[in-house]
Scaffold this motif. Structure first.
Motif, PDB file in Angstrom:
ATOM      1  N   ASP A  99       0.874  -1.156  -0.022  1.00 25.49           N
ATOM      2  CA  ASP A  99       0.076  -0.088  -0.259  1.00 25.49           C
ATOM      3  C   ASP A  99       0.889   1.450   0.089  1.00 25.49           C
ATOM      4  O   ASP A  99       1.959   1.209   0.628  1.00 25.49           O
ATOM      5  N   PRO A 100       0.456   2.088  -0.642  1.00 25.49           N
ATOM      6  CA  PRO A 100       0.932   3.528  -0.453  1.00 25.49           C
ATOM      7  C   PRO A 100       0.660   4.351   0.884  1.00 25.49           C
ATOM      8  O   PRO A 100      -0.161   4.022   1.415  1.00 25.49           O
ATOM      9  N   ALA A 101       1.659   5.149   1.156  1.00 27.18           N
ATOM     10  CA  ALA A 101       1.058   5.812   2.517  1.00 27.18           C
ATOM     11  C   ALA A 101       0.142   6.822   2.349  1.00 27.18           C
ATOM     12  O   ALA A 101       0.099   7.503   1.004  1.00 27.18           O
ATOM     13  N   PRO A 102      -0.700   7.233   3.386  1.00 32.56           N
ATOM     14  CA  PRO A 102      -1.788   7.976   2.906  1.00 32.56           C
ATOM     15  C   PRO A 102      -0.931   9.580   2.817  1.00 32.56           C
ATOM     16  O   PRO A 102      -0.176   9.781   3.028  1.00 32.56           O
ATOM     17  N   LEU A 130       6.002   5.255  -6.082  1.00 36.69           N
ATOM     18  CA  LEU A 130       6.903   4.169  -5.822  1.00 36.69           C
ATOM     19  C   LEU A 130       6.827   4.076  -4.372  1.00 36.69           C
ATOM     20  O   LEU A 130       6.882   4.989  -3.826  1.00 36.69           O
ATOM     21  N   VAL A 131       6.795   2.885  -3.909  1.00 35.59           N
ATOM     22  CA  VAL A 131       7.057   2.464  -2.453  1.00 35.59           C
ATOM     23  C   VAL A 131       8.568   1.987  -2.418  1.00 35.59           C
ATOM     24  O   VAL A 131       8.736   1.099  -3.140  1.00 35.59           O
ATOM     25  N   GLY A 133      10.958   3.076  -3.398  1.00 37.45           N
ATOM     26  CA  GLY A 133      11.714   3.072  -4.818  1.00 37.45           C
ATOM     27  C   GLY A 133      11.745   2.185  -5.584  1.00 37.45           C
ATOM     28  O   GLY A 133      12.331   2.259  -6.656  1.00 37.45           O
ATOM     29  N   THR A 134      10.817   1.259  -5.185  1.00 34.69           N
ATOM     30  CA  THR A 134      10.860  -0.212  -6.213  1.00 34.69           C
ATOM     31  C   THR A 134       9.661  -0.587  -6.610  1.00 34.69           C
ATOM     32  O   THR A 134       9.453  -1.123  -7.652  1.00 34.69           O
ATOM     33  N   THR A 135       8.594  -0.521  -6.084  1.00 38.00           N
ATOM     34  CA  THR A 135       7.269  -0.922  -6.284  1.00 38.00           C
ATOM     35  C   THR A 135       6.393  -0.058  -6.657  1.00 38.00           C
ATOM     36  O   THR A 135       5.753   0.761  -6.028  1.00 38.00           O
ATOM     37  N   ALA A 136       6.191   0.019  -8.107  1.00 35.69           N
ATOM     38  CA  ALA A 136       5.208   0.698  -8.604  1.00 35.69           C
ATOM     39  C   ALA A 136       3.780   0.486  -8.002  1.00 35.69           C
ATOM     40  O   ALA A 136       3.330  -0.445  -7.983  1.00 35.69           O
ATOM     41  N   ILE A 137       3.003   1.871  -7.682  1.00 32.52           N
ATOM     42  CA  ILE A 137       1.642   1.595  -7.102  1.00 32.52           C
ATOM     43  C   ILE A 137       0.655   2.401  -8.068  1.00 32.52           C
ATOM     44  O   ILE A 137       0.948   3.527  -8.497  1.00 32.52           O
ATOM     45  N   GLY A 138      -0.216   1.652  -8.574  1.00 33.84           N
ATOM     46  CA  GLY A 138      -1.023   2.342  -9.704  1.00 33.84           C
ATOM     47  C   GLY A 138      -2.199   1.567  -9.972  1.00 33.84           C
ATOM     48  O   GLY A 138      -2.501   0.390  -9.454  1.00 33.84           O
TER      49      GLY A 138
END
Length: 183
Positions: A99-102, A130-131, A133-138
């Protein structure tokens, strides 16, 4: 160099750039295991949004103002919000394992079709952070229309929606569109 040779070289260069872009996206989406934390501080912190049990489709009060995409981590719900503050559309989604940070983000990239980190062909990919710097969130949709729960042993940032919903997101969330993540 003849005119046909220069066209051929230009075509090869464009194909190479497209391949490099695709590989960079794949690498960022399938990077090694790291704890989930925001790559950078969100530009604005979202306070805990009270869950509206009577009207779950109402836009969360603490999600800011203006035209924006709102994503609720707790409700697994997205709102496409018009400039007036009224929801143009809202729907449930299936989040990835990271999950991304709020906070407040902006759409950073869009890809028509690619293979997701889970190996599933996806379309209408709208990435907003990115979380670590590696996991793309979308947001995205599986080309086959499926929205299964993700494998908890894999780091995935794809927030899956139906193909119809992904098309609406694609048309609404252009590059730099504000995305507000609430708890």
């Amino acid at each position: 160099m003849s005119r046909s040779s220069s066209g051929f070289v230009a075509g090869l260069t464009a194909a190479a750039l497209a391949a490099v872009g695709f590989l960079a996206f794949q690498a960022s989406a399938s990077a090694p295991d790291h704890p989930a934390k925001a790559d950078k501080s969100p530009s604005a912190s979202a306070s805990r949004a009270p869950k509206d049990k009577k009207n779950p489709a109402d836009v969360p009060a603490q999600s800011g103002t203006g035209e924006r995409v709102v994503y609720s981590l707790e409700d697994d719900r997205v709102w496409l919000v018009e400039a007036s503050g009224k929801a143009k559309q809202t729907y449930k989604v299936t989040p990835g394992t990271v999950d991304p940070a709020p906070g407040t983000y902006a759409v950073t990239s869009r890809t028509g079709r690619v293979t997701g980190t889970d190996g599933v062909p996806i379309e209408n990919v709208v990435v907003f952070t990115l979380v670590d710097g590696t996991t793309a969130i979308g947001f995205s949709a599986a080309v086959d229309g499926s929205t299964p729960k993700p494998d908890p042993s894999k780091k995935t940032g794809g927030i899956r929606q139906s193909r119809e919903q992904a098309k609406a997101m694609w048309e609404f969330a252009l590059r730099d569109k504000k995305v507000v993540v609430v708890p």
